[in-house]
Design an enzyme around this catalytic site. Structure first.
Site, PDB file in Angstrom:
ATOM      1  N   ASP A  54       0.816  -1.211   0.000  1.00 26.23           N
ATOM      2  CA  ASP A  54       0.000   0.000   0.000  1.00 26.23           C
ATOM      3  C   ASP A  54       0.856   1.270   0.000  1.00 26.23           C
ATOM      4  OD1 ASP A  54      -1.944  -1.888   0.422  1.00 26.23           O
ATOM      5  OD2 ASP A  54      -2.814  -0.909   2.183  1.00 26.23           O
ATOM      6  N   HIS A 200       3.645  -2.092   3.324  1.00 26.79           N
ATOM      7  CA  HIS A 200       3.679  -0.753   2.732  1.00 26.79           C
ATOM      8  C   HIS A 200       5.020  -0.547   2.039  1.00 26.79           C
ATOM      9  CE1 HIS A 200       0.612  -0.548   5.883  1.00 26.79           C
ATOM     10  NE2 HIS A 200       0.044   0.406   5.167  1.00 26.79           N
TER      11      HIS A 200
HETATM   12 ZN   LIG Z   1      -2.519   3.302   3.157  1.00 29.76          ZN
END
Ligand SMILES: [Zn+2]
Length: 255
Positions: A54, A200
């Site tokens: 992400d 992430h």
């Molecule tokens: Zn995010």
């Protein structure tokens, strides 16, 4: 906002002989006729998992991650922030050209559940259109930032773009614990058949955890697929529960 039931006309009645709209028009993609619950993991017996990243694309970390994935011939899913795609379109193109899935993580990363209907729609639309403009890829899923979703957010995502809402089942809290050993361990220990692993690609500690994580999971016989692929397996897996156990043949699934 259209209500469910008005959304069934997803395949417009195009008169015979007319030219379908070009790819740049805002025609919704083919989508399920009814909105499905948020997806967290696949109910499957085969050792398939989805690695998801992400908040990118990041100018240096995402290319490094793509190299790591390419070296191992592993496909992942990238929930991108639209304004980052605008800043780094060449990385978005690389994500798509190397066979990964790309999906919507909004334009500015707000908590969607706190926004008006109009602002939610705008956050989704801008990223949807930016990704399509720079990659030609038509996104099919939303991951709400912070996991901040509700029925209203899901309904707008479905009505506007036919999106499914995609959550996760394994969270190493890599944004909080900037610790490569810890992130690696949480991902490896958390994985199970059908799992959706969250990470992430904007934290150096996370990227440093990727090689060992992928190699350990591969050694444990897990196989990496995109979220879209996992969703398809989930559906066929459910059919198989009723019709023909023990489960889907991975090779028979759509790619
Ligand atoms: Zn995010």
């Amino acid at each position: 906002m259209a209500r469910m039931g008005e959304s069934f006309g997803l395949h417009p009645e195009t008169p015979m002989g007319t030219v379908p709209p070009g790819p740049l028009t805002a025609v919704p993609p083919p989508a399920p006729a009814v909105m499905e619950p948020a997806f967290h993991s696949a109910k499957i017996a085969t050792p398939h998992i989805a690695m998801t990243f992400d908040d990118g694309p990041h100018p240096t970390l995402t290319p490094r991650l793509l190299d790591m994935l390419a070296e191992r011939d592993i496909k992942a899913t990238f929930y991108v922030i639209g304004r980052n795609v605008e800043a780094h379109p060449e990385i978005a193109r690389r994500i798509v050209s190397e066979g990964h899935e790309i999906a919507n993580h909004t334009w500015t990363h707000p908590a969607l559940s706190k926004l008006s209907d109009e602002r939610i729609a705008e956050e989704l639309r801008r990223t949807h259109e930016e990704v399509f403009a720079v990659t030609g890829y038509r996104i099919t899923g939303l991951r709400p930032p912070y996991g901040a979703s509700n029925d209203r957010v899901r309904q707008i995502a479905f009505d506007k773009h036919g999106y499914g809402t995609i959550m996760w089942s394994v969270d190493p809290l890599d944004w909080k614990y900037r610790n490569t050993v810890r992130v690696t361990r949480e991902l490896v220990v958390g994985a199970s058949p059908g799992a959706v692993l969250l990470a992430h690609d904007i934290h150096p500690t996370t990227i440093a955890a990727v090689p060992s994580t992928l190699d350990q999971l591969t050694a444990k016989k897990f196989e990496f697929v995109t979220v879209h692929h996992l969703l398809e397996m989930d559906k066929s897996g459910r059919q198989d529960l009723n019709l023909r156990p023990p489960g889907p043949k991975p090779g028979a699934l759509p790619s």
